[in-house]
Design an enzyme around this catalytic site. Structure first.
Site: not given
Lengths: 190, 413
Positions: A154-156, B296
């Site tokens: 998702c966000h590494g 986001y």
């Protein structure tokens, strides 16, 4: 010679103030008590809380293999680590860790995030931890990332072979849930 | 509110009887028909009316969809497919509601940028603007919860990531998230309460819209010159001039919406949401709906969890203080040579953030995202206050009429 009336007047106003404050305080407590059921109804209900422990057999998991089980609706990783993975995790100096705390609910609170504090002593080949990235709750991918452990797509965030955060936005190590061995090859989570 | 007559004599005796007891006809005549409106409003001003219609479309299509939808984790996904396949015109209603959400956001973004360009947030319209920001936030909450209801993979993981934002709150974060979920993960209780709130919030929105229009009708409309109407020659009655102009714009806007609904109904959605929710597998690339992408991107460009969440919420809340950040006395961007450039760079910056938000947070996207996030805040905190003091505005027209006449003279000569 202060007059009696003055003293009485002072007394009157203090008593009135006191009554105001007391009434308001009782009103506030009453309102709070009335609101609480409306707030608390959103917390986990009895049927959700009832699912709080589960038993798992580790015998079928081969070395180098990992499985994902479900506990309280959440995925849990159980990995049978290879000696190489354990060595890698042990070789990491504490100063390299982003989160120096073990995050193991079975270890003493605030214990150091050494490899042995992440597992059960004597069962170092089995690593049990929540499969929930501590950033925003995605399920990390196993045997991936720059540290040979887990990688969250998702966000590494990169986790090492002991599930400790090494790189990326996640603030803490993957959490180790409360669990214990009931015999050599069986654990109870929760 | 000046200029409209409240002592109008209604001819119909029934109307007269009711109006003397509850002056609802006087109110409508004064506020919706005779209301003096600047005569130079351009098409960017029609988006307020478009938004009102979109709210009505979403309310009606949503209420009928709720007649066929089942808000439990086991049945939600299938009930949406049931709507698509079995319910009479179910496909039409669902595509209307899903694309309607996207069109609603397209309109609101244009409406917000119009307000920014023409300085509609400036004194005396600060409260009007702030209510608008609250409407925007309520819209985002409503849309987010609505997207969870089909209970596909993106629904589930979007819900998980967004609710987890609250776990960044120090000390109580985890308890707050458990409370929001009603369990230890996004599950049946979560879906059920999201449905309840998704049904409630549009009515809160409608109430906020009422306040927004009330606050608009105190000072009246801003206009492209930013010069307040000075005489009757500067205004025309709202009806029929703007009712007709708004209606025309609404029809054109709805044609665009219909084009999406009928020819590309899933273009603005995500294919992964046609996979039923699975708490054990995260899709490899989670993206929110397109209208959340800039925010986001801001969240992901900050490497720290708590600071990322703070940056994201700040990027929204900073709009509340926009009226006090812009130091220029001149309202309309038309007469502000430096601001005009800054405005378009800011629009571009928001689009860049949108593209970054749709791509994985790594490599050059991460760097671009950080620069764009930095510029977003730079625009509000440094540039807006400074440029207002530095730039030399162009001369303002004496009145709206003078500006309109100067233009028509230039055309005819």
């Amino acid at each position: 010679m202060s007059t009696v009336e003055e003293v009485n007047q002072d007394d009157d106003s203090t008593r009135r103030d006191f009554l105001y404050i007391a009434t308001a305080a009782v009103g506030a407590v009453g309102t709070g008590a009335a609101i609480w059921p409306f707030i608390d109804q959103m917390n986990p209900d009895a049927s959700v809380r009832a699912l709080s422990s589960a038993e798992f057999d580790l015998a079928p998991i081969e070395e180098g293999q990992g499985i994902t089980v479900v506990w309280r609706g959440n995925p849990v990783f159980i990995r049978h680590r290879t000696p190489k993975e354990i060595e890698e995790a042990k070789a990491v100096p504490m100063s390299d860790l982003k989160d120096p705390i073990a995050r193991n609910l079975n270890a003493p609170e605030g214990a150091e995030a050494t490899d042995v504090n992440r597992v059960v002593d004597g069962k170092e080949n089995i690593l049990v931890m929540m499969a929930i990235c501590t950033h925003l709750g995605c399920v990390p991918v196993g045997e991936a990332g720059e540290f040979d452990g887990w990688f969250c797509p998702c966000h590494g965030s990169h986790y090492d072979t002991a599930g400790r955060i090494r790189k990326g936005p996640a603030p803490t190590n993957l959490e180790v849930p409360p669990y214990k061995y009931i015999d050599d090859n069986k654990i109870v989570i929760g | 509110m000046s200029g409209h007559s409240t002592n109008y004599e209604f001819k119909n005796p029934a109307v007269k009887w009711l109006d003397s007891r509850l002056p609802i006809f006087s109110l409508m005549k004064g506020q919706a028909m005779d209301f003096p409106t600047p005569k130079n409003l351009n098409y960017w001003w029609t988006f307020g009316g478009i938004l009102a219609i979109m709210l009505v479309i979403q309310l009606i299509s949503g209420i009928v969809l709720a007649m066929h939808y089942t808000p439990t984790a086991d049945l939600a996904f299938n009930s949406v497919e049931h709507i698509m396949r079995d319910v009479n015109y179910g496909w039409l209603l669902r595509y209307m509601h899903a694309n309607g959400a996207s069109m609603f956001f397209i309109a609101v973004y244009i409406h917000i940028f119009r307000g920014m360009y023409y300085g509609s947030y400036k004194e005396p319209r600060e409260v009007l603007w702030m209510i608008g920001v609250f409407i925007f936030i309520a819209m985002m909450a409503t849309a987010f919860m609505g997207y969870v209801l089909p209970w596909g993979q993106m629904s589930f993981w979007g819900a998980k990531v967004i609710t987890n934002l609250f776990s960044a709150i120090p000390f109580v974060g985890d308890s707050v998230v458990t409370w929001l979920w009603g369990g230890f993960n996004v599950a049946d209780p979560t879906l059920n309460r999201f449905f309840s709130l998704h049904y409630l919030l549009p009515f809160v929105l409608a109430a906020l819209v009422f306040l927004h229009i009330w606050a608009l009708h105190i000072p009246g409309n801003n206009n492209p010159t930013g010069v307040e109407p000075k005489s009757g020659a500067d205004t025309i009655p709202f009806h029929p001039y703007y009712t007709m102009k708004d209606l025309y714009a609404i029809v054109v806007f709805l044609m665009v919406m219909a084009a999406f609904m009928f020819f590309a109904p899933n273009y603005m959605g995500h294919a992964d949401n046609y996979i039923p929710a699975n708490p054990l597998v995260t899709p490899t690339h989670i993206v929110p709906e397109w209208y959340f992408l800039p925010f986001y991107a801001i969240l992901r460009s900050v490497p720290d969890k708590l600071l990322g969440v703070i940056a994201m919420f700040s990027s929204l809340l900073i709009l509340l203080v926009l009226p006090w950040l812009d130091s220029s006395k001149v309202r309309s961007g038309k007469y502000r040579p430096m601001f005009k450039w800054m405005f378009w760079i800011f629009v571009f910056d928001c689009l860049v953030l949108g593209v970054v938000g749709g791509n994985p947070a790594e490599g050059h996207w991460l760097i671009i995202g950080r620069i764009a996030t930095f510029y977003y805040f730079l625009h509000f905190i440094i540039l807006l206050p400074l440029v207002g003091l530095m730039e030399k505005p162009k001369p303002l027209p004496a009145s709206i009429s003078e500006d309109v006449l100067a233009k028509s003279d230039a055309k005819s000569s």
